[in-house]
Design a protein around this motif. Structure first.
Motif, mmCIF file in Angstrom:
data_model
loop_
_atom_site.group_PDB
_atom_site.id
_atom_site.type_symbol
_atom_site.label_atom_id
_atom_site.label_comp_id
_atom_site.label_asym_id
_atom_site.label_seq_id
_atom_site.Cartn_x
_atom_site.Cartn_y
_atom_site.Cartn_z
ATOM 1 N N LEU A 21 0.845 -1.191 0.000
ATOM 2 C CA LEU A 21 0.000 0.000 0.000
ATOM 3 C C LEU A 21 0.880 1.241 0.000
ATOM 4 O O LEU A 21 2.032 1.210 0.429
ATOM 5 N N SER A 22 0.320 2.347 -0.436
ATOM 6 C CA SER A 22 1.065 3.602 -0.486
ATOM 7 C C SER A 22 0.459 4.612 0.470
ATOM 8 O O SER A 22 -0.754 4.855 0.457
ATOM 9 N N ARG A 27 -6.275 9.316 2.604
ATOM 10 C CA ARG A 27 -7.007 10.587 2.542
ATOM 11 C C ARG A 27 -7.530 11.024 3.906
ATOM 12 O O ARG A 27 -8.085 12.098 4.039
ATOM 13 N N GLY A 28 -7.356 10.191 4.924
ATOM 14 C CA GLY A 28 -7.832 10.582 6.240
ATOM 15 C C GLY A 28 -7.174 9.781 7.329
ATOM 16 O O GLY A 28 -6.699 8.664 7.106
ATOM 17 N N GLN A 29 -7.103 10.386 8.496
ATOM 18 C CA GLN A 29 -6.587 9.712 9.679
ATOM 19 C C GLN A 29 -7.362 10.223 10.881
ATOM 20 O O GLN A 29 -7.776 11.373 10.920
ATOM 21 N N SER A 30 -7.578 9.345 11.838
ATOM 22 C CA SER A 30 -8.377 9.721 12.998
ATOM 23 C C SER A 30 -7.849 9.002 14.227
ATOM 24 O O SER A 30 -7.681 7.787 14.219
ATOM 25 N N MET A 49 1.214 13.690 7.742
ATOM 26 C CA MET A 49 0.893 14.824 6.866
ATOM 27 C C MET A 49 2.144 15.450 6.246
ATOM 28 O O MET A 49 2.051 16.081 5.197
ATOM 29 N N ASN A 50 3.309 15.244 6.876
ATOM 30 C CA ASN A 50 4.556 15.714 6.258
ATOM 31 C C ASN A 50 4.838 14.955 4.966
ATOM 32 O O ASN A 50 5.441 15.493 4.045
ATOM 33 N N ALA A 55 -3.767 13.575 3.700
ATOM 34 C CA ALA A 55 -4.201 12.659 4.765
ATOM 35 C C ALA A 55 -4.725 13.499 5.923
ATOM 36 O O ALA A 55 -4.089 13.640 6.964
ATOM 37 N N TYR A 56 -5.911 14.071 5.733
ATOM 38 C CA TYR A 56 -6.484 14.984 6.720
ATOM 39 C C TYR A 56 -6.763 14.285 8.043
ATOM 40 O O TYR A 56 -7.150 13.120 8.075
ATOM 41 N N TYR A 57 -6.618 15.041 9.108
ATOM 42 C CA TYR A 57 -6.829 14.515 10.454
ATOM 43 C C TYR A 57 -8.191 14.956 10.978
ATOM 44 O O TYR A 57 -8.556 16.131 10.879
#
Length: 193
Positions: A21-22, A27-30, A49-50, A55-57
């Motif tokens: 996987l890449s 697109r998201g993290q929680s 995110m760096n 990959a929005y939080y």
């Protein structure tokens, strides 16, 4: 297990690599609000995110619900009182190995009797020993499990408190046990439980 943001990031990188996987497609993290997770400079959120700004939080909704539930429960006087008394009960029952052993022995006798009479099935994972456990503030599930165990062991807890209220050498322990007995046998306790 190491829970620093760097070790968690390394574990995620290894997991993604293992499954081909890449991280660029995330697109998201929680996560919950712990600093190692959402820290502004060194949190896992920032490390990811760096590498991938897409990959929005979002703060974990389950954790937000948990925090809201605990806050509401603490604001309701009867429920806050209920959990304070449960905490005292856990202290009284857990402070003595003798009391814990009494509950354990009573439970073992009931299970053995039930197995012998055929009322209780045997098998893998069945008839596990229950114990009274203190609830944790950050996980509502621990409150639930603590109350389930109390309900299952209720008659044994009452018996042990009756013994303490009569036989304790320390008069303050007798008074505490009697107060707990009165509360545990009240409609308010049963209703809140």
């Amino acid at each position: 297990m190491e829970t620093s943001s760097l070790s968690l990031k390394s574990a995620i990188d290894n997991l993604f690599a293992h499954h081909d996987l890449s991280l660029m497609k995330v697109r998201g993290q929680s996560y919950d609000g712990a600093s190692n997770m959402k820290g502004e400079f060194n949190g896992l959120k920032t490390l990811i995110m760096n590498e991938n700004e897409s990959a929005y939080y979002v703060h974990c909704f389950a954790h937000q619900l948990q925090l809201a539930l605990v806050a509401v429960a603490r604001k309701h006087v009867d429920i806050a009182d209920f959990f304070n008394i449960i905490s005292t009960l856990m202290n009284v029952m857990g402070a003595s190995c003798k009391r814990k052993d009494m509950i354990r022995q009573k439970q073992a006798k009931k299970v053995a009797k039930g197995i012998k009479s055929g009322l209780i099935e045997t098998g893998k994972g069945l008839n596990q020993e229950l114990s009274l456990k203190r609830a944790g503030d950050t996980r509502w599930g621990s409150h639930y499990r603590s109350l389930l165990n109390l309900a299952a062991l209720f008659s044994y807890v009452v018996e042990v408190l009756e013994v303490v209220s009569c036989d304790a050498t320390d008069s303050s322990k007798k008074v505490q046990a009697r107060g707990l007995l009165r509360y545990l046998q009240s409609f308010g306790f049963v209703f809140n439980l």
